[in-house]
Write an enzyme that holds these catalytic residues in place. Sequence first.
Site, PDB file in Angstrom:
ATOM      1  N   GLY A  32       0.842  -1.203   0.000  1.00  0.00           N
ATOM      2  CA  GLY A  32       0.000   0.000   0.000  1.00  0.00           C
ATOM      3  C   GLY A  32       0.875   1.250   0.000  1.00  0.00           C
ATOM      4  O   GLY A  32       1.884   1.297   0.690  1.00  0.00           O
ATOM      5  N   VAL A  53      16.739   8.852  -1.356  1.00  0.00           N
ATOM      6  CA  VAL A  53      17.601   7.757  -1.838  1.00  0.00           C
ATOM      7  C   VAL A  53      18.342   8.191  -3.097  1.00  0.00           C
ATOM      8  O   VAL A  53      19.561   8.039  -3.211  1.00  0.00           O
ATOM      9  CB  VAL A  53      16.766   6.475  -2.108  1.00  0.00           C
ATOM     10  N   ARG A 105       0.844  -4.923  -5.479  1.00  0.00           N
ATOM     11  CA  ARG A 105       1.005  -6.192  -4.780  1.00  0.00           C
ATOM     12  C   ARG A 105       1.196  -7.214  -5.888  1.00  0.00           C
ATOM     13  O   ARG A 105       0.404  -7.258  -6.820  1.00  0.00           O
ATOM     14  CB  ARG A 105      -0.213  -6.472  -3.908  1.00  0.00           C
ATOM     15  N   ASP A 161       5.886  -5.006   5.917  1.00  0.00           N
ATOM     16  CA  ASP A 161       6.621  -6.250   6.187  1.00  0.00           C
ATOM     17  C   ASP A 161       6.387  -7.329   5.127  1.00  0.00           C
ATOM     18  O   ASP A 161       7.243  -8.206   4.957  1.00  0.00           O
ATOM     19  CB  ASP A 161       6.402  -6.759   7.621  1.00  0.00           C
ATOM     20  N   THR A 187       4.365   2.575   5.504  1.00  0.00           N
ATOM     21  CA  THR A 187       2.966   2.140   5.561  1.00  0.00           C
ATOM     22  C   THR A 187       2.228   3.045   6.531  1.00  0.00           C
ATOM     23  O   THR A 187       2.799   3.419   7.573  1.00  0.00           O
ATOM     24  CB  THR A 187       2.795   0.669   6.019  1.00  0.00           C
ATOM     25  N   ASP A 234      -0.036   2.144   8.404  1.00  0.00           N
ATOM     26  CA  ASP A 234      -0.547   1.350   9.538  1.00  0.00           C
ATOM     27  C   ASP A 234       0.342   1.388  10.780  1.00  0.00           C
ATOM     28  O   ASP A 234      -0.104   1.025  11.865  1.00  0.00           O
ATOM     29  CB  ASP A 234      -0.710  -0.121   9.121  1.00  0.00           C
ATOM     30  N   ASP A 294       2.472  -0.700  11.557  1.00  0.00           N
ATOM     31  CA  ASP A 294       2.382  -2.066  12.108  1.00  0.00           C
ATOM     32  C   ASP A 294       3.657  -2.884  11.871  1.00  0.00           C
ATOM     33  O   ASP A 294       3.613  -4.110  11.833  1.00  0.00           O
ATOM     34  CB  ASP A 294       1.170  -2.793  11.505  1.00  0.00           C
ATOM     35  N   ARG A 352     -18.127  15.452  12.795  1.00  0.00           N
ATOM     36  CA  ARG A 352     -18.653  15.885  14.094  1.00  0.00           C
ATOM     37  C   ARG A 352     -19.722  16.969  13.924  1.00  0.00           C
ATOM     38  O   ARG A 352     -20.738  16.966  14.622  1.00  0.00           O
ATOM     39  CB  ARG A 352     -17.518  16.423  14.962  1.00  0.00           C
ATOM     40  N   GLY A 376      -5.774   0.396   9.096  1.00  0.00           N
ATOM     41  CA  GLY A 376      -4.779  -0.104  10.051  1.00  0.00           C
ATOM     42  C   GLY A 376      -4.504  -1.581   9.877  1.00  0.00           C
ATOM     43  O   GLY A 376      -3.737  -2.164  10.629  1.00  0.00           O
ATOM     44  N   ARG A 377      -5.194  -2.193   8.920  1.00  0.00           N
ATOM     45  CA  ARG A 377      -5.099  -3.635   8.685  1.00  0.00           C
ATOM     46  C   ARG A 377      -5.371  -4.391   9.985  1.00  0.00           C
ATOM     47  O   ARG A 377      -6.444  -4.197  10.546  1.00  0.00           O
ATOM     48  CB  ARG A 377      -3.738  -3.991   8.091  1.00  0.00           C
ATOM     49  N   LYS A 407     -24.994  14.387  27.359  1.00  0.00           N
ATOM     50  CA  LYS A 407     -24.272  14.239  26.087  1.00  0.00           C
ATOM     51  C   LYS A 407     -25.265  14.093  24.940  1.00  0.00           C
ATOM     52  O   LYS A 407     -26.205  13.306  25.025  1.00  0.00           O
ATOM     53  CB  LYS A 407     -23.348  13.011  26.154  1.00  0.00           C
ATOM     54  N   LYS A 408     -25.039  14.856  23.882  1.00  0.00           N
ATOM     55  CA  LYS A 408     -26.028  14.892  22.801  1.00  0.00           C
ATOM     56  C   LYS A 408     -25.626  14.046  21.592  1.00  0.00           C
ATOM     57  O   LYS A 408     -26.468  13.552  20.865  1.00  0.00           O
ATOM     58  CB  LYS A 408     -26.221  16.341  22.326  1.00  0.00           C
ATOM     59  N   HIS A 422      -9.664   4.937   1.616  1.00  0.00           N
ATOM     60  CA  HIS A 422      -8.365   5.264   1.017  1.00  0.00           C
ATOM     61  C   HIS A 422      -7.988   6.740   1.073  1.00  0.00           C
ATOM     62  O   HIS A 422      -6.848   7.069   0.755  1.00  0.00           O
ATOM     63  CB  HIS A 422      -8.307   4.735  -0.421  1.00  0.00           C
ATOM     64  N   VAL A 423      -8.908   7.627   1.460  1.00  0.00           N
ATOM     65  CA  VAL A 423      -8.468   9.033   1.629  1.00  0.00           C
ATOM     66  C   VAL A 423      -7.325   9.088   2.630  1.00  0.00           C
ATOM     67  O   VAL A 423      -6.461   9.971   2.555  1.00  0.00           O
ATOM     68  CB  VAL A 423      -9.583  10.004   2.114  1.00  0.00           C
TER      69      VAL A 423
END
Length: 325
Positions: free
Chosen positions: A16, A28, A77, A108, A130, A132, A134, A159, A175-176, A219-220, A255-256
């Site tokens: 991704g 690089v 991929r 990874d 990534t 994520d 992760d 909101r 976040g997979r 709380k509304k 995907h945003v």
Amino acid sequence: MEEPAIKRIGLLTSGGDAPGMNAAIRAVVRTALSKNIKVFGIKHGYNGMLSDDIEEMHIRSVSEIIHRGGTILYTARSPEFMTLQGQQTAAANCRKHGIQAVVVIGGDGSYRGALDLSAQEVPCICIPGTIDNDIACTDYTIGYDTAMNTAIQMIDKLRDTTQSHERCSVVEVMGRNAGYIAANTGLAVGALVTLIPERETDVDKEIIAKMKFTRKIGKKHFIIIVAEGAAHAEDLAKEIEDKTGIESRATILGHVQRGGAPTLRDRVAASRLGYRAVELLARGITNRVIAFHDEDLVDFDIADALAMKKSLDLSLLQISDTLSV
Ligand code: ADP
Ligand code: F6P
């Protein structure tokens, strides 16, 4: 100038995409050229190695990209690369261009590919990219900060309408299988509850009862954050509406979260990682993953990095739970 140990490198982005990958590509290419190392851009991840979509890059190949999301090298991929035959073809194409080592920017999964490529005698250096966050060996991955900032901007907009209608918004973030984006975003937007894969949530006790109690004390409207690896926003919104009678809507940010101009943190992280990758290659050091340990850069053997585990700081949820009433 000292002669570099490696004189021709390949460069690819894989898996991704993540905002900041372009800044890493720029780092690089420009670091390599400053050390008299030639750089060959490999397009569409490992697919470009298979189809020989490989082109030499120059100083101006990476102009005007430091601030752009996505990746100018494209990404993919590649199931074909996961076969031994694919890896042999990929390695042969690298050799055809005289590529002595490859810089792989990705997650990874891409590092597993890098290990396989190094088994075909094309060594690699990996850079964590990534949204994520992760990747076990590193505290930080390129794109993570931008993705979370995008998420909170979107949720702030949500909101407004959630509040006007006195509704509940259930927002699914990426976040997979990890809850890093969700846990931090939940705290940052004042979510009533945040669901992450690393921790089981009792919907009745932790969401329904809390909504009923907090409504009683004034709380509304309600925002619930769900990591995509924990639950589905549509299902949860329906369950909440059925059990509380409070009108609920699901929003999947999708995907945003992967797009947009990288934040300062991602540009700096990407530039440092790309620079360090080439420093190692120039010294003939390969088969490493570069990682952040707090603010410092360290590096690990790829196989060791893949065997590591990391755990999310659950106190973020505790803080969120106390503050959101
Ligand atoms: P990420 O790098 O973001 O974790 P993926 O898991 O989708 O993304 O992996 C990206 C690519 O890396 C895959 O499409 C494949 O080409 C390669 N790859 C992933 N796992 C392996 C593996 N076990 N062996 C060889 N290549 C792999
Ligand atoms: O790994 C990055 C990521 O955006 C994950 O958060 C998500 O699960 C996945 O990729 C989505 O992949 P795709 O682009 O194939 O839909």
